[in-house]
Design a protein around this motif. Sequence first.
Motif, PDB file in Angstrom:
ATOM      1  N   SER A  87       0.837  -1.204   0.000  1.00 54.22           N
ATOM      2  CA  SER A  87       0.000   0.000   0.000  1.00 54.22           C
ATOM      3  C   SER A  87       0.872   1.255   0.000  1.00 54.22           C
ATOM      4  O   SER A  87       1.977   1.277   0.530  1.00 54.22           O
ATOM      5  CB  SER A  87      -0.948  -0.008   1.193  1.00 54.22           C
ATOM      6  N   ASP A  88       0.327   2.316  -0.629  1.00 57.13           N
ATOM      7  CA  ASP A  88       1.047   3.591  -0.662  1.00 57.13           C
ATOM      8  C   ASP A  88       0.846   4.328   0.656  1.00 57.13           C
ATOM      9  O   ASP A  88       0.226   3.806   1.591  1.00 57.13           O
ATOM     10  CB  ASP A  88       0.623   4.425  -1.878  1.00 57.13           C
ATOM     11  N   GLU A  89       1.331   5.564   0.753  1.00 56.54           N
ATOM     12  CA  GLU A  89       1.241   6.324   2.014  1.00 56.54           C
ATOM     13  C   GLU A  89      -0.195   6.638   2.403  1.00 56.54           C
ATOM     14  O   GLU A  89      -0.484   6.884   3.572  1.00 56.54           O
ATOM     15  CB  GLU A  89       2.068   7.617   1.938  1.00 56.54           C
ATOM     16  N   ASP A  90      -1.125   6.597   1.432  1.00 58.42           N
ATOM     17  CA  ASP A  90      -2.539   6.835   1.730  1.00 58.42           C
ATOM     18  C   ASP A  90      -3.293   5.540   2.017  1.00 58.42           C
ATOM     19  O   ASP A  90      -4.499   5.578   2.286  1.00 58.42           O
ATOM     20  CB  ASP A  90      -3.211   7.568   0.569  1.00 58.42           C
ATOM     21  N   GLY A  91      -2.637   4.405   1.926  1.00 56.86           N
ATOM     22  CA  GLY A  91      -3.257   3.122   2.220  1.00 56.86           C
ATOM     23  C   GLY A  91      -3.898   2.438   1.026  1.00 56.86           C
ATOM     24  O   GLY A  91      -4.679   1.500   1.186  1.00 56.86           O
ATOM     25  N   TYR A  92      -3.586   2.872  -0.175  1.00 60.87           N
ATOM     26  CA  TYR A  92      -4.187   2.290  -1.377  1.00 60.87           C
ATOM     27  C   TYR A  92      -3.203   1.368  -2.100  1.00 60.87           C
ATOM     28  O   TYR A  92      -2.000   1.616  -2.117  1.00 60.87           O
ATOM     29  CB  TYR A  92      -4.623   3.388  -2.352  1.00 60.87           C
ATOM     30  N   VAL A  93      -3.765   0.299  -2.668  1.00 65.84           N
ATOM     31  CA  VAL A  93      -3.016  -0.570  -3.579  1.00 65.84           C
ATOM     32  C   VAL A  93      -3.705  -0.493  -4.936  1.00 65.84           C
ATOM     33  O   VAL A  93      -4.893  -0.177  -5.032  1.00 65.84           O
ATOM     34  CB  VAL A  93      -2.939  -2.038  -3.091  1.00 65.84           C
ATOM     35  N   TYR A  94      -2.957  -0.794  -5.987  1.00 62.20           N
ATOM     36  CA  TYR A  94      -3.469  -0.689  -7.347  1.00 62.20           C
ATOM     37  C   TYR A  94      -3.378  -2.050  -8.020  1.00 62.20           C
ATOM     38  O   TYR A  94      -2.304  -2.632  -8.117  1.00 62.20           O
ATOM     39  CB  TYR A  94      -2.679   0.363  -8.126  1.00 62.20           C
ATOM     40  N   TYR A  95      -4.533  -2.514  -8.458  1.00 70.07           N
ATOM     41  CA  TYR A  95      -4.609  -3.793  -9.160  1.00 70.07           C
ATOM     42  C   TYR A  95      -4.639  -3.550 -10.669  1.00 70.07           C
ATOM     43  O   TYR A  95      -5.033  -2.483 -11.131  1.00 70.07           O
ATOM     44  CB  TYR A  95      -5.868  -4.564  -8.738  1.00 70.07           C
ATOM     45  N   SER A  96      -4.258  -4.543 -11.422  1.00 68.28           N
ATOM     46  CA  SER A  96      -4.247  -4.411 -12.877  1.00 68.28           C
ATOM     47  C   SER A  96      -5.651  -4.159 -13.411  1.00 68.28           C
ATOM     48  O   SER A  96      -6.644  -4.465 -12.758  1.00 68.28           O
ATOM     49  CB  SER A  96      -3.672  -5.674 -13.520  1.00 68.28           C
ATOM     50  N   ASN A  97      -5.715  -3.627 -14.619  1.00 71.05           N
ATOM     51  CA  ASN A  97      -7.010  -3.331 -15.242  1.00 71.05           C
ATOM     52  C   ASN A  97      -7.517  -4.481 -16.102  1.00 71.05           C
ATOM     53  O   ASN A  97      -8.397  -4.298 -16.926  1.00 71.05           O
ATOM     54  CB  ASN A  97      -6.916  -2.046 -16.070  1.00 71.05           C
ATOM     55  N   VAL A  98      -6.985  -5.655 -15.916  1.00 72.12           N
ATOM     56  CA  VAL A  98      -7.366  -6.823 -16.707  1.00 72.12           C
ATOM     57  C   VAL A  98      -8.743  -7.314 -16.285  1.00 72.12           C
ATOM     58  O   VAL A  98      -8.997  -7.543 -15.099  1.00 72.12           O
ATOM     59  CB  VAL A  98      -6.330  -7.960 -16.550  1.00 72.12           C
ATOM     60  N   ASN A  99      -9.635  -7.477 -17.262  1.00 73.42           N
ATOM     61  CA  ASN A  99     -10.949  -8.057 -17.034  1.00 73.42           C
ATOM     62  C   ASN A  99     -10.844  -9.537 -17.395  1.00 73.42           C
ATOM     63  O   ASN A  99     -10.768  -9.897 -18.571  1.00 73.42           O
ATOM     64  CB  ASN A  99     -11.984  -7.343 -17.903  1.00 73.42           C
ATOM     65  N   ALA A 100     -10.826 -10.386 -16.395  1.00 69.48           N
ATOM     66  CA  ALA A 100     -10.596 -11.812 -16.614  1.00 69.48           C
ATOM     67  C   ALA A 100     -11.674 -12.445 -17.497  1.00 69.48           C
ATOM     68  O   ALA A 100     -11.372 -13.303 -18.334  1.00 69.48           O
ATOM     69  CB  ALA A 100     -10.507 -12.547 -15.280  1.00 69.48           C
ATOM     70  N   VAL A 101     -12.919 -12.013 -17.359  1.00 71.37           N
ATOM     71  CA  VAL A 101     -14.006 -12.572 -18.168  1.00 71.37           C
ATOM     72  C   VAL A 101     -13.812 -12.201 -19.639  1.00 71.37           C
ATOM     73  O   VAL A 101     -13.938 -13.046 -20.528  1.00 71.37           O
ATOM     74  CB  VAL A 101     -15.380 -12.083 -17.647  1.00 71.37           C
ATOM     75  N   ALA A 102     -13.481 -10.943 -19.894  1.00 67.76           N
ATOM     76  CA  ALA A 102     -13.240 -10.510 -21.276  1.00 67.76           C
ATOM     77  C   ALA A 102     -12.029 -11.230 -21.873  1.00 67.76           C
ATOM     78  O   ALA A 102     -12.032 -11.595 -23.052  1.00 67.76           O
ATOM     79  CB  ALA A 102     -13.032  -9.003 -21.326  1.00 67.76           C
ATOM     80  N   GLU A 103     -11.011 -11.455 -21.062  1.00 65.98           N
ATOM     81  CA  GLU A 103      -9.812 -12.160 -21.552  1.00 65.98           C
ATOM     82  C   GLU A 103     -10.125 -13.623 -21.861  1.00 65.98           C
ATOM     83  O   GLU A 103      -9.588 -14.178 -22.827  1.00 65.98           O
ATOM     84  CB  GLU A 103      -8.675 -12.053 -20.538  1.00 65.98           C
ATOM     85  N   MET A 104     -10.973 -14.240 -21.069  1.00 67.27           N
ATOM     86  CA  MET A 104     -11.358 -15.632 -21.348  1.00 67.27           C
ATOM     87  C   MET A 104     -12.139 -15.709 -22.662  1.00 67.27           C
ATOM     88  O   MET A 104     -11.931 -16.619 -23.465  1.00 67.27           O
ATOM     89  CB  MET A 104     -12.175 -16.213 -20.195  1.00 67.27           C
TER      90      MET A 104
END
Length: 136
Positions: free
Chosen positions: A87-104
């Motif tokens: 987490s950053d100094e504000d307490g946030y984490v960043y996840y990828s923008n991958v849509n697993a359903v669309a990729e499948m």
Amino acid sequence: MSLFNVLDVSSSALQAQSIRLNTVASNIANADAVSSSAEEAYRSRQPVFSTVMRDAFNDSVAGVRVSEVVTTDAAPVRQFSPEHPMSDEDGYVYYSNVNAVAEMANMISASRSYQNSVEAMKTARQLLMQTLNIGR
């Protein structure tokens, strides 16, 4: 279009769909990637296809190729998780923008396109073999 041209077009399609499948696999593998900043977060990638012309004078098609693999502009998913080690100094984490359903769905489409190209090659081969047998 001769049967040999069918083999060339199908071969280029197989190569392009193989790159597409590898790109989808990379996206799915990084679907849950976590980062401490939006700039470092994984962003999904998509291949860009282009037509390959054999002869510029009569526009005979020679196949398809992947001209580039682009990174999407969609923002990564921001989630408040202060206990996460990334987490950053504000307490946030960043996840990828991958849509697993669309990729499948993309993977299924690429797989079927690959199979269709294989079938076209098999059919062209059978027709060539039958043509050779006629001459005997």
